[in-house]
Design a protein around this motif. Structure first.
Motif, PDB file in Angstrom:
ATOM      1  N   ASN A   1      59.027 -63.417 -52.918  1.00  0.00           N
ATOM      2  CA  ASN A   1      59.645 -63.146 -54.213  1.00  0.00           C
ATOM      3  C   ASN A   1      60.991 -62.443 -54.029  1.00  0.00           C
ATOM      4  O   ASN A   1      61.971 -62.778 -54.689  1.00  0.00           O
ATOM      5  CB  ASN A   1      58.717 -62.309 -55.096  1.00  0.00           C
ATOM      6  CG  ASN A   1      59.289 -62.112 -56.480  1.00  0.00           C
ATOM      7  OD1 ASN A   1      59.674 -63.060 -57.149  1.00  0.00           O
ATOM      8  ND2 ASN A   1      59.361 -60.863 -56.914  1.00  0.00           N
TER       9      ASN A   1
ATOM     10  N   CYS B   1      52.984 -69.394 -69.532  1.00  0.00           N
ATOM     11  CA  CYS B   1      53.608 -68.147 -69.086  1.00  0.00           C
ATOM     12  C   CYS B   1      55.134 -68.208 -69.068  1.00  0.00           C
ATOM     13  O   CYS B   1      55.788 -67.202 -68.847  1.00  0.00           O
ATOM     14  CB  CYS B   1      53.081 -67.724 -67.717  1.00  0.00           C
ATOM     15  SG  CYS B   1      53.651 -68.764 -66.383  1.00  0.00           S
TER      16      CYS B   1
ATOM     17  N   ASP C   1      57.049 -70.029 -66.921  1.00  0.00           N
ATOM     18  CA  ASP C   1      57.672 -70.398 -65.648  1.00  0.00           C
ATOM     19  C   ASP C   1      58.411 -71.720 -65.819  1.00  0.00           C
ATOM     20  O   ASP C   1      57.894 -72.652 -66.425  1.00  0.00           O
ATOM     21  CB  ASP C   1      56.622 -70.573 -64.546  1.00  0.00           C
ATOM     22  CG  ASP C   1      55.988 -69.271 -64.108  1.00  0.00           C
ATOM     23  OD1 ASP C   1      56.563 -68.204 -64.358  1.00  0.00           O
ATOM     24  OD2 ASP C   1      54.906 -69.334 -63.486  1.00  0.00           O
TER      25      ASP C   1
ATOM     26  N   GLU D   1      63.525 -69.691 -63.400  1.00  0.00           N
ATOM     27  CA  GLU D   1      62.953 -68.409 -63.791  1.00  0.00           C
ATOM     28  C   GLU D   1      61.440 -68.513 -63.729  1.00  0.00           C
ATOM     29  O   GLU D   1      60.849 -69.376 -64.377  1.00  0.00           O
ATOM     30  CB  GLU D   1      63.393 -68.045 -65.213  1.00  0.00           C
ATOM     31  CG  GLU D   1      64.885 -67.812 -65.355  1.00  0.00           C
ATOM     32  CD  GLU D   1      65.363 -66.609 -64.540  1.00  0.00           C
ATOM     33  OE1 GLU D   1      64.635 -65.587 -64.498  1.00  0.00           O
ATOM     34  OE2 GLU D   1      66.446 -66.705 -63.941  1.00  0.00           O
ATOM     35  N   SER D   2      60.827 -67.636 -62.933  1.00  0.00           N
ATOM     36  CA  SER D   2      59.378 -67.700 -62.802  1.00  0.00           C
ATOM     37  C   SER D   2      58.832 -66.362 -62.332  1.00  0.00           C
ATOM     38  O   SER D   2      59.580 -65.494 -61.873  1.00  0.00           O
ATOM     39  CB  SER D   2      58.975 -68.795 -61.812  1.00  0.00           C
ATOM     40  OG  SER D   2      59.461 -68.505 -60.518  1.00  0.00           O
ATOM     41  N   CYS D   3      57.528 -66.242 -62.421  1.00  0.00           N
ATOM     42  CA  CYS D   3      56.855 -65.031 -61.942  1.00  0.00           C
ATOM     43  C   CYS D   3      56.858 -65.012 -60.411  1.00  0.00           C
ATOM     44  O   CYS D   3      57.208 -65.990 -59.759  1.00  0.00           O
ATOM     45  CB  CYS D   3      55.432 -64.977 -62.479  1.00  0.00           C
ATOM     46  SG  CYS D   3      54.339 -66.249 -61.812  1.00  0.00           S
TER      47      CYS D   3
ATOM     48  N   CYS E   1      54.690 -67.801 -58.664  1.00  0.00           N
ATOM     49  CA  CYS E   1      55.312 -69.126 -58.725  1.00  0.00           C
ATOM     50  C   CYS E   1      56.492 -69.207 -57.751  1.00  0.00           C
ATOM     51  O   CYS E   1      56.623 -70.188 -57.014  1.00  0.00           O
ATOM     52  CB  CYS E   1      55.766 -69.406 -60.155  1.00  0.00           C
ATOM     53  SG  CYS E   1      56.414 -71.056 -60.411  1.00  0.00           S
TER      54      CYS E   1
ATOM     55  N   ARG F   1      46.353 -67.312 -63.133  1.00  0.00           N
ATOM     56  CA  ARG F   1      47.489 -67.414 -62.217  1.00  0.00           C
ATOM     57  C   ARG F   1      47.511 -68.714 -61.413  1.00  0.00           C
ATOM     58  O   ARG F   1      48.488 -68.995 -60.722  1.00  0.00           O
ATOM     59  CB  ARG F   1      47.485 -66.225 -61.250  1.00  0.00           C
ATOM     60  CG  ARG F   1      47.444 -64.860 -61.916  1.00  0.00           C
ATOM     61  CD  ARG F   1      48.505 -64.701 -62.954  1.00  0.00           C
ATOM     62  NE  ARG F   1      49.794 -64.664 -62.301  1.00  0.00           N
ATOM     63  CZ  ARG F   1      50.888 -64.111 -62.782  1.00  0.00           C
ATOM     64  NH1 ARG F   1      50.865 -63.555 -63.957  1.00  0.00           N
ATOM     65  NH2 ARG F   1      52.012 -64.137 -62.112  1.00  0.00           N
TER      66      ARG F   1
ATOM     67  N   CYS G   1      50.438 -70.849 -62.160  1.00  0.00           N
ATOM     68  CA  CYS G   1      51.672 -70.290 -61.600  1.00  0.00           C
ATOM     69  C   CYS G   1      51.872 -70.758 -60.160  1.00  0.00           C
ATOM     70  O   CYS G   1      52.972 -71.115 -59.755  1.00  0.00           O
ATOM     71  CB  CYS G   1      51.638 -68.761 -61.640  1.00  0.00           C
ATOM     72  SG  CYS G   1      51.449 -68.070 -63.293  1.00  0.00           S
TER      73      CYS G   1
END
Length: 159
Positions: free
Chosen positions: A15, A38, A40, A61-63, A66, A123, A126
């Motif tokens: 990340n 979510c 993503d 743009e993602s968590c 992801c 999750r 994701c």
């Protein structure tokens, strides 16, 4: 090291420093992935020559899950054939949904760090969004969306 702490360490590392993140010039395959639950959203671009992935990049743009999954995925498939990439896509999806026995032979290698994601149902999408999006890109589909736990919706690419 405990599997859970290794998982957290890998997620945080990818990340903070995602591999193959950015725009890929001269891509000949592209797809956009979206997880409406979510938010993503990923763009995956690749150069596929003679059925081999010569280069791949992602952005969006993602968590953290992801982004880490996309980062590890791009590293795993770069230089692989389309068939090998499709095998990894299938095995990763099976891993994330708890259908793959990681004690049996597979091709995932370090990606098995995501095996615990099956215990976090909210999750799973994701983690698998980048893989669905790669599948869409490889098959000249414009987009992929995680609409149901075990399926992916795809839109044909009319360009």
């Amino acid at each position: 090291m405990h599997t859970n702490s290794l998982y957290q360490e890998v997620i945080l590392d990818h990340n903070r420093k995602p591999r193959n993140y950015g725009k890929l010039d001269h891509a000949n395959h592209h797809a956009v992935g979206h997880n409406p639950l979510c938010g993503d959203r990923l763009d995956i671009s690749l150069q596929l020559d003679n059925d081999q992935i010569n280069n791949i990049a992602f952005q969006g743009e993602s968590c953290a899950i992801c982004k880490a999954s996309a980062s590890m995925m791009t590293t795993a498939v770069k230089g692989k054939s389309r068939a090998d990439a499709e095998t990894l896509i299938h095995e990763f999806r099976e891993l994330a949904t708890g259908k793959l026995d990681i004690n049996q032979p597979n091709h995932l290698g370090r990606l098995t760090v995501f095996s615990g994601i099956r215990d976090l149902p909210t999750r799973v999408k994701c983690a698998i969004l980048p893989w669905h999006t790669l599948h869409a890109a490889l098959n000249s589909l414009a987009s992929a969306s995680t609409e149901a736990d075990d399926s992916v919706q795809s839109t044909p690419n009319h360009s």
